[in-house]
Write a protein that holds these residues in place. Structure first.
Motif, PDB file in Angstrom:
ATOM      1  N   MET A   1      -3.028  -0.603   4.996  1.00 38.01           N
ATOM      2  CA  MET A   1      -3.290  -0.571   6.796  1.00 38.01           C
ATOM      3  C   MET A   1      -4.092  -2.177   6.787  1.00 38.01           C
ATOM      4  O   MET A   1      -3.926  -2.696   8.091  1.00 38.01           O
ATOM      5  N   CYS A   2      -5.078  -2.678   5.785  1.00 38.58           N
ATOM      6  CA  CYS A   2      -5.485  -3.985   6.151  1.00 38.58           C
ATOM      7  C   CYS A   2      -4.498  -4.879   6.377  1.00 38.58           C
ATOM      8  O   CYS A   2      -4.621  -5.862   7.297  1.00 38.58           O
ATOM      9  N   GLY A   3      -3.513  -4.963   5.438  1.00 40.16           N
ATOM     10  CA  GLY A   3      -2.531  -6.133   5.882  1.00 40.16           C
ATOM     11  C   GLY A   3      -1.719  -5.524   7.138  1.00 40.16           C
ATOM     12  O   GLY A   3      -1.319  -6.913   7.692  1.00 40.16           O
ATOM     13  N   ALA A   4      -1.556  -4.645   7.514  1.00 38.06           N
ATOM     14  CA  ALA A   4      -0.731  -4.262   8.984  1.00 38.06           C
ATOM     15  C   ALA A   4      -1.567  -4.958   9.922  1.00 38.06           C
ATOM     16  O   ALA A   4      -1.311  -5.559  10.848  1.00 38.06           O
ATOM     17  N   PHE A   5      -2.770  -4.760  10.020  1.00 36.95           N
ATOM     18  CA  PHE A   5      -3.729  -5.329  10.870  1.00 36.95           C
ATOM     19  C   PHE A   5      -3.709  -7.022  10.734  1.00 36.95           C
ATOM     20  O   PHE A   5      -3.704  -7.428  11.630  1.00 36.95           O
TER      21      PHE A   5
END
Lengths: 263, 263, 263, 263
Positions: B109-113
């Motif tokens: 999710m960090c990557g998606a943000f």
């Protein structure tokens, strides 16, 4: 700090939502009372204004993109957040991407792409109806996204002006008639998303896709269910949106060996 | 043009997917035969390579973010594309945003943000387990997103270092224990998304949310159904993912008048 | 042959449904025109009547039980066909069974049981509110099922008069308070079905069930989706019923070894 | 009191289910240990047997019809309880009804009808494959329902022997080819249910239905979702059956005025 010209979402204590553009010395009548815009100027997002003797409350919020598309002027079927968000993710949209969106309709999906591709990317929006074209132009300007989108009043039967685009979204009544044009516009490995409200359209689109070099052909539908947010009686709302559209996805390859091989 | 060091998705003629990092003079054994990486270097995405006498085919694709998270090393429950994409949209993530993500887990999710907020924004990732912290660091580097994320090996019980963040995602086993810390970190009008796999967690989270100045409290679940892409026998797959998590959303306001007023 | 006193479903050419009781020399006004009941007497089910100069058509049908419960007088939440039918099947109802139904409400579920258990079986309906009791009595008579049901105006807090019943359905606001009474009324291996509209009720019911000798504990929900029956544009209706109730099922055993062992 | 020849469901403490026919002086090996059938004879349903030194427990239950069809020998796709129960209710099956079921397959739906229509009604089962015919015969005998069903080894292309049946279920690969035959067999106002696993079948069936005097044409699908029955962590199971079949329903009328008028 909220200032003149800003768009503000008035979120009422009763859950109502009203989007206004702030103008000094103006008033806005609402079901909770008259809002004096001078009371808003200088306040911060997250603060509240209190109206009249009954002390009804509006919270001041910055409208999200979802707020904006639900409040925009439109003459077409809206694309739902559940579908728009999944398309963005499946088409792998990121800053710098070049994306085609057709038909543009009210411009919501153009805007959704534009917000992400940013100034290093570009959205090419094709629309053949002049009224939609003008409406989308107006909406995109309203959202401050007009510089990221190149709108074209143009039929796609003869294809697109661009090649090598990263992604393409096809949202027209007869998508099966434009599969070849889409293939030509996409780069190798480029992603396509197709809106198909009926099973018949899905069937015809699949037939056309298998005639061309497309792989990773997928068909999805998305059922979002909302719950009443009451901790002591948690349960879904009684009714829900049961259907908006099927979503078909495919990836362009340059040439294809024989046979349907997707499961 | 594919070159050494690139990550390439080999998409097999049988629908299989293998992600490799291209290295000259190396071979990769697969169920369709040996892939000589020298054959890949210099090719373009969308092209194919043909293996051995049986002439089995792999298409060369640039992995999408979905491809990357499904193939990453992980020790935690993955966040599904259907949920990740909806969170991005509901939290109104756009280039330039400052976002907190906790717990980081494998970093998906960090990557998606990070992919969206870009270099003008920032993702602050909080994780208290060192093994997850290291794994996320590795994964984010792998995806080329490490510069957009500030990872912190830190418990959130004492709150976050940041204030005024645009959005925050809370994905921990006991989310109801951190609602106040989240409120403090958000800006006025900032958006929060909370992962709650069970109805009991949703109930407890709602109770805590109503004790604080939060509005626009919503609870959703997302059922994605996939269809067999066969035009002459179009029907859903026999089985589907029935549940991943409930999604709770809320918006911070600075102070709140009495009573629960969300429907 | 339709005769006086019969209940007839007038199914309009526009899809409308009206249930009437046939009386000679009477007329019934409808949106399609006046229906002269003398025109119906002597006709067969499946035939049509044609009204007035505009020649609007009603088909004459024998009302199904679903037609009857949707048209009955009621003051309570109706049980949906999707749930009623599944309960009948899971509780394994067949001719000759003895079944308890509580609370009776408008009597729909009593009727559904009664139609199947027939004259060799019996339905015992418990209802503590006099208005519901009277309403159910009236409805069951209306449906010709009053002889198969023994209605009781009685609170179940002190248990049921019957023992060794084959099946029991519990549909009250606080089902978790009557689990022991239900256990006592059931035969060994008897089946129980419980209506729980909220997740909180399900949680409490499960806790109580695990304190007693019950096995085969299952929780279900049933989402029925209807399609527009248009062959060239086949797709679901836009909206659907998203939630009616969760259904909890359990089987009585005489005694139980320690521990929760259902998956 | 359980006696020789009875079918008993052994419900294990681990949730396992085994159906046996009780025979004196026989043993049955199971994963929980050896079951000595002499220990079962004379016990009552709802009681338990305890096996060996590890004291593993089986509860003794009378198998429900759902238990029976899930344990039967079959060579065809099973009809799911969710669909079978809804069909029974929509076709308004009750004691005394005369019902046609075709194709019979393993006989599960024949049995479901037979249990309700009882000895005053009749089920006519048409099957053209001899292996299925024999299998269904065996299964119905096994369930003690053979007297309520008249099985016929016969192709339905030339129609049915019966007329004026109350209801008919059509479950063949090409249902659109037999709509006229079905119409002829039904009484006026009689109900038909059609199994259509694919959207293409639904489309073709609808086209044929609209060419004949059928009304109340409806298309449904049924999504049953099961929850983990854990009170402190209530949530759906991770995966579910996403699709079994679409269900098409229609009512026969004697003649029809022009045009499609169902919504």
């Amino acid at each position: 700090m909220i200032k003149e010209g800003d768009k503000v979402l008035l979120y009422g204590e009763d859950g109502s939502k009203i989007i206004i553009r702030v103008e000094a010395n103006k008033k806005k009548g609402t079901h909770l009372g008259h809002v004096d815009m001078n009371d808003i100027i200088g306040k911060k997002y997250g603060e509240q204004i209190v109206l009249g003797r009954k002390r009804r409350v509006f919270y001041l919020l910055k409208p999200t993109f979802i707020d904006l598309i639900f409040s925009m002027k439109r003459r077409t079927q809206i694309i739902y957040p559940k579908d728009a968000s999944y398309i963005l993710f499946k088409l792998d949209i990121k800053p710098g991407d070049r994306v085609i969106d057709t038909g543009v309709g009210s411009g919501a999906m153009c805007g959704a792409f534009a917000r992400i591709v940013g100034k290093e990317g570009k959205v090419y929006g094709y629309e053949r109806r002049e009224d939609f074209y003008n409406l989308a132009k107006k909406n995109l300007k309203e959202w401050g996204l007009e510089n990221f989108v190149e709108l074209k009043l143009k039929d796609i039967a003869n294809g697109f002006d661009e090649t090598n685009v990263d992604a393409l979204m096809l949202d027209v009544p007869d998508p099966y008639n434009y599969i070849q044009q889409c293939w030509s516009a996409l780069k190798g490995g480029g992603k396509m998303g197709i809106i198909c409200p009926t099973t018949n359209q899905v069937q015809e689109v699949l037939e056309r896709l298998y005639e061309m070099p497309f792989i990773e052909v997928e068909v999805w539908e998305n059922l979002m269910r909302r719950y009443k947010p009451v901790p002591e009686r948690l349960r879904p709302f009684d009714r829900m949106v049961a259907h908006t559209t099927y979503l078909v996805f495919a990836t362009k390859v340059n040439s294809k060996i024989g046979g349907v091989f997707d499961e």
